[in-house]
Motif scaffolding. Structure first.
Motif: not given
Length: 287
Positions: A92-93, A139
């Motif tokens: 995810e970002s 992340m």
């Protein structure tokens, strides 16, 4: 006072040139073999690596590499032994990170995991016909042109930090047709850790054509450039290397020729980079 005014004027002129003609601004530095901050173009920015940053996870890490920041957590689950992948991951970002970068990182990591380059999957055997599954949550907090360097270092560090509790399961009798996972007992007082086969390291290189070069095909190899410099050229080489100079992945895209001389220079830098990152990770594990 005159000196101060002169310095301010020079600084203002440099910022204007960078804004309106970034090619010319960066060229004055790159043609001399340095970045604007004085770092040699053959040198990578320092990596800041931390482990055990999330006490709620079975393993965790945080890595800052240049302008890229990545965190990784590992959570374990017990399942009945099967041929399903032993490591599952999500990336995810934050909104500022390009989706293309995330997609590329997913593809890189997926290929590495499918090759079992990090550790022997037999270590996931929990006994009693049970096995562990590792759930990685990655992340990407920020990027600066590339993220795979920081991301792969974070994955390596999180694997090193992962703690496996001991598993107890009652003796299976003839009446037991299947394993009842509700009977599995986990003892977190007694733990073990993964033994890594390798800590693959990613590095990226940009081939830059200086305006001052006598030969239009002459390229300067730039290690670990930032986003602004990456935008000046599309010539880039990405490589993932392991111990004994084993190349797991290598790709090149661009118009400039990847000559034998340039490739040799890239390989020397990649090997040096692998040595530094793997040595740093081993020091962290030894603490």
């Amino acid at each position: 006072m005159e000196t101060t005014d002169s310095n301010l004027l020079s600084l203002a002129s440099g910022e204007l040139l960078k804004k309106f003609d970034p090619q010319k601004y960066f060229d004055q530095f790159l043609s001399e073999g340095v970045y604007p901050d004085g770092r040699p173009v053959s040198q990578f920015r320092e990596s800041n690596v931390k482990t055990s940053v999330d006490r709620e996870s079975d393993g965790s890490s945080y890595v800052q590499q240049g302008g890229a920041c990545v965190s990784c957590t590992v959570n374990l689950s017990v399942a009945i032994s099967s041929s399903e992948p032993g490591v599952l991951f999500t990336i995810e970002s934050l909104g500022s990170v390009s989706e293309d970068l995330i997609t590329d990182a997913q593809n890189f990591l997926d290929r590495l995991l499918s090759k079992n380059v990090f550790f022997d999957i037999s270590q996931l055997d929990a006994g009693h016909n049970l096995r562990w599954t590792l759930h990685l949550k990655i992340m990407v907090l920020s990027s600066d042109g590339f993220i795979m360097d920081a991301l792969l270092t974070a994955v390596n560090a999180a694997f090193m930090d992962t703690k496996f509790p001991s598993v107890f399961y009652p003796e299976i009798t003839e009446e037991d047709a299947t394993i009842d996972l509700s009977k599995v007992k986990i003892n977190r007082e007694k733990i073990s850790r993964l033994t890594l086969k390798d800590t693959p390291v990613y590095s990226v290189y940009v081939l830059y054509n200086s305006w001052n070069a006598a030969d239009v095909d002459e390229c300067i190899v730039l290690c670990d450039p930032n986003k602004e410099i990456c935008e000046l050229t599309q010539n880039r080489c990405e490589i993932i290397i392991g111990k004994n100079d084993l190349i797991y992945e290598m790709s090149y895209a661009g118009k400039s020729a990847l000559t034998e001389t340039i490739l040799s220079e890239i390989m020397i830098c990649a090997k040096r980079r692998y040595g530094k990152i793997s040595e740093g990770l081993n020091k962290i594990r030894a603490r």
